[in-house]
Enzyme design. Structure first.
Site, PDB file in Angstrom:
ATOM      1  N   TRP A 124       0.857  -1.355  -0.067  1.00  0.00           N
ATOM      2  CA  TRP A 124       0.018  -0.138   0.067  1.00  0.00           C
ATOM      3  C   TRP A 124       0.887   1.209  -0.076  1.00  0.00           C
ATOM      4  CZ3 TRP A 124      -4.413  -0.410  -1.998  1.00  0.00           C
ATOM      5  CH2 TRP A 124      -5.362  -1.526  -1.870  1.00  0.00           C
ATOM      6  N   ASP A 173      -2.014   6.895   5.908  1.00  0.00           N
ATOM      7  CA  ASP A 173      -3.018   5.952   5.507  1.00  0.00           C
ATOM      8  C   ASP A 173      -3.385   4.816   6.552  1.00  0.00           C
ATOM      9  OD1 ASP A 173      -4.625   4.066   4.493  1.00  0.00           O
ATOM     10  OD2 ASP A 173      -3.299   3.616   2.620  1.00  0.00           O
ATOM     11  N   LYS A 216     -12.704  -1.766   6.274  1.00  0.00           N
ATOM     12  CA  LYS A 216     -11.804  -2.500   6.905  1.00  0.00           C
ATOM     13  C   LYS A 216     -12.311  -2.470   8.389  1.00  0.00           C
ATOM     14  CE  LYS A 216      -8.989  -2.749   3.488  1.00  0.00           C
ATOM     15  NZ  LYS A 216      -7.962  -1.981   2.719  1.00  0.00           N
TER      16      LYS A 216
HETATM   17  C1  LIG Z   1      -7.389  -1.292   1.630  1.00  0.00           C
HETATM   18  C2  LIG Z   1      -6.578  -0.455   1.743  1.00  0.00           C
HETATM   19  C3  LIG Z   1      -6.422   0.697   0.952  1.00  0.00           C
HETATM   20  C4  LIG Z   1      -7.321   0.797  -0.498  1.00  0.00           C
HETATM   21  O1  LIG Z   1      -8.598   1.494   0.199  1.00  0.00           O
HETATM   22  P1  LIG Z   1      -9.518   1.458  -0.984  1.00  0.00           P
HETATM   23  O2  LIG Z   1     -10.720   2.199   0.017  1.00  0.00           O
HETATM   24  O3  LIG Z   1     -10.029   0.374  -1.765  1.00  0.00           O
HETATM   25  O4  LIG Z   1      -9.187   2.723  -1.920  1.00  0.00           O
HETATM   26  C5  LIG Z   1      -5.326   1.547   0.848  1.00  0.00           C
HETATM   27  N1  LIG Z   1      -4.542   1.612   2.111  1.00  0.00           N
HETATM   28  C6  LIG Z   1      -4.498   0.628   2.790  1.00  0.00           C
HETATM   29  C7  LIG Z   1      -3.416   0.512   3.880  1.00  0.00           C
HETATM   30  C8  LIG Z   1      -5.496  -0.462   2.712  1.00  0.00           C
HETATM   31  O5  LIG Z   1      -5.570  -1.666   3.624  1.00  0.00           O
END
Ligand SMILES: *Cc1c(COP(=O)(O)O)cnc(C)c1O
Length: 356
Positions: free
Chosen positions: A102, A168, A192
């Site tokens: 990511w 993030d 998540k």
């Molecule tokens: C799942 C995830 C993403 C992507 O998320 P979206 O909402 O599908 O764009 C980005 N960063 C991390 C750390 C993730 O776990």
């Protein structure tokens, strides 16, 4: 009907209590005779839902007043673009940690808009601060506190001086208390630990708002969205409502300090079991392991298919690891009950007895 234990990395399990409440008020929200998804986002009913969700999130995370909270379309990935578009001009330097898949997606998107300096790079341990190459001119420093695929987690907040720190938090938001005042901006896709997909939580310190590039798409401009209360166009009302129910559920669990204790206990059990066995293996340095996503491999990968088929039949779903790392991955977010982790460990022990 019986619910299974779903270890999916995302979209992921939601608390059963929340699902039941959503079901109970699905057709008739609070005696209005309408579903909350059928009403105007500017109407009295949804405005109440939206405001309560923000207030509850602020309370849970203890978000200071000089931060704006937004509920935006486009998931975390859309913010990969929004961040450089709001904070840089072409040619500016930005700092990114690269600790996995990511991180890499975020920094690759930033490369389209700015010059990316890699601060440090490693996929199975958090690099020592003494080795970090922070650049003096960077407009911000970005990192991924929890790498959802690799299962690697920062268990401390990087000290980057007075540079805005951007995180993030897609797979760790609301899993434990965090000092929001240490950050310039925090963002997370909802699917998540927050609610269904379709929405991202974006928390931005006020002084970082209002600097977007001329050609930044309107919907990615934090100033536009902050001023419009995340309603410059029609927001994802149902995911926003569901996120609000999850916030209330979290408050009922005792907030982030309480849920963090449960999360740490769940993760420790699983890692202790893995470390105590020669049959299962986790590649991450122990002090840097994720409390949310636990990847593991079998000593004999030829057994992977059997493991997945049998665990699935036992009601332990979505244990297949990400294709980038193979093996298995158990995502154990807030909504995964401790009994789910116990059931997984029992299954793993039994599987090892039969095939080890
Ligand atoms: C799942 C995830 C993403 C992507 O998320 P979206 O909402 O599908 O764009 C980005 N960063 C991390 C750390 C993730 O776990």
């Amino acid at each position: 009907m019986s619910r299974v234990f779903n270890f999916s990395a995302g979209p992921a399990m939601l608390p059963e209590e929340v699902m039941r409440q959503a079901q109970a008020e699905f057709l008739d929200w609070h005696g209005t005779g309408m579903s909350i998804m059928e009403v105007s986002h500017r109407g009295r009913e949804f405005m109440q839902v939206a405001e309560e969700a923000e207030a509850d999130l602020r309370e849970l995370m203890n978000i200071p007043d000089n931060y704006r909270v937004m509920f935006l379309h486009g998931g975390a990935t859309m913010q990969f673009s929004a961040i450089p578009l709001n904070l840089t001009r072409p040619g500016d330097v930005v700092d990114y940690f690269n600790t996995g898949a990511w991180s890499k997606k975020a920094l690759n998107e930033a490369k389209r808009y700015a010059r990316v300096n890699i601060v440090a790079e490693h996929a199975t341990e958090i690099p020592e601060p003494a080795t970090w190459q922070l650049s003096d001119e960077a407009k911000y420093v970005h990192y991924t506190p929890n790498e959802t695929i690799g299962g690697l987690q920062f268990h401390f907040i990087p000290d980057v001086g007075d540079k805005p720190l951007i995180a993030d938090m897609s797979s760790c938001i609301l899993s434990e208390p965090v000092d929001v005042s240490k950050f310039g901006m925090i963002y997370a896709g909802a699917q998540k630990n927050v609610g269904p997909s379709g929405i991202a939580i974006v928390i931005v310190r006020e002084d970082l708002i209002g600097n977007a590039r001329e050609d930044c798409p309107r919907l990615l401009d934090w100033q536009v969205q902050a001023e419009a209360g995340s309603m410059d166009n029609t927001p994802a009302t149902y995911p926003w409502y569901m996120a609000g129910l999850v916030f209330k559920w979290l408050k009922k669990q005792g907030g982030l300090e309480k849920i963090a204790l449960v999360n740490r206990r769940k993760a420790k059990k699983l890692y202790d079991f893995i470390d105590g066995s020669d049959f299962y293996h986790n590649p991450v340095r122990p002090q840097d392991r994720s409390i949310m996503n636990v990847p593991f491999t079998l000593a004999n990968p030829e057994l992977d298919k059997t493991f997945l088929a049998e665990s699935d039949a036992a009601g332990l779903k979505y244990l297949k690891g990400h294709r980038l790392v193979g093996g298995m991955r158990a995502s154990i977010y807030n909504a995964m009950p401790e009994e789910g982790v116990d059931a997984l460990i029992d299954f793993m022990a039994d599987f090892e007895r039969r095939y080890g």
